[in-house]
Design a protein around this motif. Structure first.
Motif: not given
Length: 191
Positions: A97-102, A46-49, A105-106, A69-70
């Motif tokens: 590699t980097r990512s952005t997420n909603s 899961t993401f906090t950012t 997101c999980r 999420g996405e």
């Protein structure tokens, strides 16, 4: 065939720079993730950012997909890809590699030692899967489901957010039952 169910309370959850990661399984079981002495690992984060940079996993191949999420993946100098739930991205762990997420997101991650025979597939209710000979296959879903070993007409019930791990000696045919959400199957061939 040997079957083992790993429940949510048996998973290992740790913090990482962008949130929390939950290790569902690692192989061999006595492997230490930080020492990179494993052949494969299944985890969910899961993401906090809404932005993160992937750790370098030189010597490994990665499968990732959002469960909820996405997620947008950016492989530096190569290509970008936007993933909706259950869309799979497969890439070299050495890539920058980097990512952005909603925010909600999980994700689901399957990391495999390079040179290994492995695969990841998403199944739906009623679909079948052939587990290869001398393989370890893991079945995961966010919701409860059942798998049936076709030859023996034996069903195994699996709680949501648990992992069912099958080790085979011969090819096995598995059918999915009572699945409200997609089932993720990972498979690793033992040499």
């Amino acid at each position: 065939m040997k079957a083992k169910i790993i429940k949510r309370e048996d998973f290992i959850t740790t913090k990482w720079a962008g949130g929390e990661t939950t290790q569902l399984a690692i192989y061999p079981e006595n492997s230490v993730f930080a020492e990179r002495d494993f052949l494969w690992r299944i985890s969910s984060a899961t993401f906090t950012t809404t932005e993160s940079t992937f750790s370098d996993f030189t010597g490994y191949q990665r499968y990732i997909l959002p469960l909820k999420g996405e997620l947008s993946i950016y492989h530096n100098g190569l290509y970008d890809r936007h993933l909706k739930p259950y869309e799979v991205e497969y890439f070299d762990g050495a890539w920058t590699t980097r990512s952005t997420n909603s925010p909600d997101c999980r994700d689901f991650n399957f990391i495999v030692k390079s040179g290994s025979l492995a695969r990841l597939q998403v199944l739906l209710e009623g679909e079948e899967y052939f587990v290869r000979e001398s393989a370890i296959a893991a079945f995961f879903s966010m919701d409860d489901f059942e798998i049936e070993h076709i030859s023996y007409e034996e069903r195994i019930g699996i709680e949501g957010f648990s992992l069912c791990v099958l080790e085979t000696d011969s090819e096995e045919q598995i059918r999915i039952f009572n699945a409200k959400s997609p089932i993720i199957v990972t498979e690793y061939i033992l040499k």
